[in-house]
Design a protein around this motif. Structure first.
Motif, PDB file in Angstrom:
ATOM      1  N   HIS A 101       2.164   2.164  27.559  1.00 13.06           N
ATOM      2  CA  HIS A 101       3.100   3.132  27.843  1.00 13.06           C
ATOM      3  C   HIS A 101       4.081   3.193  26.510  1.00 13.06           C
ATOM      4  N   ASN A 102       4.171   4.484  26.040  1.00 13.91           N
ATOM      5  CA  ASN A 102       5.148   4.416  24.751  1.00 13.91           C
ATOM      6  C   ASN A 102       6.457   5.048  25.260  1.00 13.91           C
ATOM      7  N   SER A 103       6.527   5.970  26.190  1.00  4.84           N
ATOM      8  CA  SER A 103       7.936   6.614  26.425  1.00  4.84           C
ATOM      9  C   SER A 103       8.231   6.130  27.909  1.00  4.84           C
ATOM     10  N   ASP A 104       9.576   6.541  28.347  1.00  8.56           N
ATOM     11  CA  ASP A 104       9.937   6.247  29.602  1.00  8.56           C
ATOM     12  C   ASP A 104       9.953   4.976  30.101  1.00  8.56           C
ATOM     13  N   LYS A 105      10.193   3.942  29.132  1.00  3.93           N
ATOM     14  CA  LYS A 105      10.184   2.598  29.455  1.00  3.93           C
ATOM     15  C   LYS A 105      11.421   2.154  29.858  1.00  3.93           C
ATOM     16  N   GLY A 106      12.682   3.034  29.505  1.00  5.41           N
ATOM     17  CA  GLY A 106      14.231   2.348  29.650  1.00  5.41           C
ATOM     18  C   GLY A 106      14.496   2.288  30.945  1.00  5.41           C
ATOM     19  N   ASN A 107      14.056   3.102  31.922  1.00  6.95           N
ATOM     20  CA  ASN A 107      14.408   2.798  33.195  1.00  6.95           C
ATOM     21  C   ASN A 107      13.491   2.128  34.385  1.00  6.95           C
ATOM     22  N   ALA A 108      12.396   1.573  33.556  1.00  5.73           N
ATOM     23  CA  ALA A 108      11.520   0.759  34.483  1.00  5.73           C
ATOM     24  C   ALA A 108      11.784  -0.614  34.818  1.00  5.73           C
ATOM     25  N   ILE A 109      11.572  -0.870  36.227  1.00  7.77           N
ATOM     26  CA  ILE A 109      11.570  -2.310  36.706  1.00  7.77           C
ATOM     27  C   ILE A 109      10.350  -2.710  37.461  1.00  7.77           C
ATOM     28  N   LEU A 110      10.240  -4.043  37.449  1.00 11.56           N
ATOM     29  CA  LEU A 110       8.985  -4.584  38.175  1.00 11.56           C
ATOM     30  C   LEU A 110       9.348  -4.947  39.504  1.00 11.56           C
ATOM     31  N   MET A 111       8.428  -4.401  40.429  1.00 16.77           N
ATOM     32  CA  MET A 111       8.523  -5.044  41.846  1.00 16.77           C
ATOM     33  C   MET A 111       7.152  -5.194  42.069  1.00 16.77           C
ATOM     34  N   HIS A 112       7.397  -6.272  43.472  1.00 17.27           N
ATOM     35  CA  HIS A 112       6.037  -6.658  43.935  1.00 17.27           C
ATOM     36  C   HIS A 112       5.913  -5.538  45.259  1.00 17.27           C
ATOM     37  N   GLN A 113       4.721  -5.716  45.685  1.00 18.02           N
ATOM     38  CA  GLN A 113       4.442  -4.828  46.869  1.00 18.02           C
ATOM     39  C   GLN A 113       5.408  -5.071  47.919  1.00 18.02           C
ATOM     40  N   SER A 114       5.806  -6.144  48.494  1.00 17.51           N
ATOM     41  CA  SER A 114       6.792  -6.399  49.727  1.00 17.51           C
ATOM     42  C   SER A 114       8.251  -6.100  49.139  1.00 17.51           C
ATOM     43  N   ASP A 115       8.480  -6.319  47.766  1.00 19.00           N
ATOM     44  CA  ASP A 115       9.823  -6.036  47.305  1.00 19.00           C
ATOM     45  C   ASP A 115      10.112  -4.531  47.288  1.00 19.00           C
ATOM     46  N   TRP A 116       9.230  -3.635  47.240  1.00 17.24           N
ATOM     47  CA  TRP A 116       9.276  -2.248  47.359  1.00 17.24           C
ATOM     48  C   TRP A 116       9.463  -1.681  48.618  1.00 17.24           C
ATOM     49  N   LEU A 117       8.814  -2.131  49.507  1.00 11.53           N
ATOM     50  CA  LEU A 117       8.752  -1.830  50.918  1.00 11.53           C
ATOM     51  C   LEU A 117      10.136  -2.325  51.603  1.00 11.53           C
ATOM     52  N   LEU A 118      10.531  -3.631  51.123  1.00  9.80           N
ATOM     53  CA  LEU A 118      11.756  -3.949  51.540  1.00  9.80           C
ATOM     54  C   LEU A 118      13.160  -3.205  51.194  1.00  9.80           C
TER      55      LEU A 118
END
Ligand code: ADP
Length: 389
Positions: A101-118
């Motif tokens: 991915h070349n663009s739109d990376k500035g606001n990205a964060i990593l979450m796992h499945q359960s992190d996101w559901l929580l």
């Protein structure tokens, strides 16, 4: 927006819908008494999220998806044989996304499945637990990300990490009202599915273990000491002040199913005398290759000679699998883990009483069927822990 984005939105939204419908199904009379909530998710199921909206920026990487494109880079930055050095690790998924991915990376964060559901319940983005975060490279012993990871340009995507079962935040007001939860209901960090299943069995002291007799034979042992050995696929998850040591053999129920139906297994097992040792010596594998407790990718299954009597044959196979289990616990001890004292059993083979008695004799320690084996029960125990803090 092509097809992949379509699929992406479907996975995440189906998880969200499932969570909401499960909450909907709670008996309304119980909802006012729910003090805390936690969720377990599939290990290494990885989501890249827009931190301004909480929406996925790409399709979720599923637990078993492999990103071999990222592996050369990951192995070049991580210590040799580190858990992240696998195409399916969370870190390989992150690196693969970062490189494609070349663009739109500035606001990205990593979450796992359960992190996101929580997050859907508490609204604070970028929080995870140290069980889920292990495969992205988090070190649960020092409770920090190692310097080789922090120095990477993508490290800003990594979530904040807390122990499983730590209160994150009160439930969001809209969710609270929608489901009728009390005002002080807290949402707590979760864990992975398999750790939640271990917690469900109620093994809380060092030396207690859970053997899962499903398609494969998977062992988890609570240990005072952390051990790792990538040759055998053995590694440790942190659980408070202890370590959950795990390893999985390719032997197990899948081999039994290649030879007998489940009905035959039940009938034949009833005729076995578990107090008498079988002299038949096999190494049952569904295909070539074994990793734990013997690391040999070319190992051949050994299921001969086959006696005429099927009761004797099954007895020999069950006894041989019990010997592999004993060897597995022996290896964990050799590698430095706490010695096993008692085993709880989960999975399809747990209901086999003759096998339980055979294992008790071969292992020389008490073997019980676990009362609870559902991962959701383990997540509920984490929520209880959070409520008591
Ligand atoms: P998984 O989730 O790994 O597919 P399960 O926990 O559902 O596995 O267990 C299925 C396995 O249990 C099958 O491979 C089958 O051989 C085994 N199994 C089913 N019934 C018995 C039995 N009575 N005794 C021993 N093993 C059994």
């Amino acid at each position: 927006m092509g097809k992949p984005m379509q699929v992406a939105m479907n996975w995440a939204s189906s998880w969200k819908e499932t969570l909401l419908s499960l909450l909907e199904d709670l008996p309304p009379t119980l909802c006012p008494y729910i003090a805390s909530i936690s969720i377990d998710g599939t290990s290494a199921t990885t989501m890249i999220i827009d931190s301004t909206t909480g929406e996925p920026l790409c399709k979720p990487f599923l637990y078993n998806e492999s990103c071999p494109d990222a592996l050369p880079f990951v192995t070049s930055i991580a210590p040799e044989n580190h858990t992240v050095c696998a195409g399916s690790s969370t870190l390989s998924k992150l690196v693969s996304w970062w490189n494609s991915h070349n663009s739109d990376k500035g606001n990205a964060i990593l979450m796992h499945q359960s992190d996101w559901l929580l997050w859907l319940l508490h609204g604070k983005l970028g929080v995870s637990d140290y069980n889920n975060a292990l495969k992205v490279g988090y070190d649960p012993e020092t409770e920090s990300y190692p310097s080789w990871l922090v120095s990477q340009p993508f490290s800003y995507l990594l979530p904040t990490v807390k122990p499983p079962g730590t209160p994150i935040e009160s439930i969001k007001e809209d969710m609270r009202k929608q489901f009728g939860f009390p005002k002080d209901c807290v949402v707590c960090t979760g864990t992975t599915d398999s750790i939640a299943a271990f917690l469900a069995a109620g093994a809380t002291l060092p030396g207690k273990a859970v053997t899962s007799l499903g398609s494969t034979l998977a062992i988890k042992l609570l240990s005072t000491y952390r051990i790792e050995d990538s040759r055998f696929g053995v590694y440790s998850h942190r659980l408070d002040d202890k370590w959950l040591v795990g390893g999985a053999s390719n032997t197990g129920g899948a081999v039994l199913r290649q030879i007998f139906t489940d009905d035959q297994l039940e009938l034949l097992s009833q005729q076995i005398n578990p107090l008498v040792a079988s002299t038949l010596d096999y190494y049952p594998l569904p295909a070539n290759g074994e990793r734990f407790p013997i690391a040999d990718p070319n190992m051949q299954p050994r299921l001969h000679p086959r006696p005429e009597n099927d009761v004797h044959y099954l007895h020999g196979i069950l006894e041989s699998i019990a010997r592999i289990e004993a060897k597995a616990f022996g290896l964990l001890k050799e590698l430095g883990a706490t010695e096993v004292e008692e085993v709880y059993t989960a999975g399809g083979g747990a209901k086999n009483e003759a096998w339980r008695k055979i294992r008790e004799r071969v292992l020389g320690i008490p073997v019980r069927r676990a009362e609870h084996t559902e991962a959701a029960y383990g997540a509920a125990l984490l929520a209880l822990k959070g409520a008591c803090q």
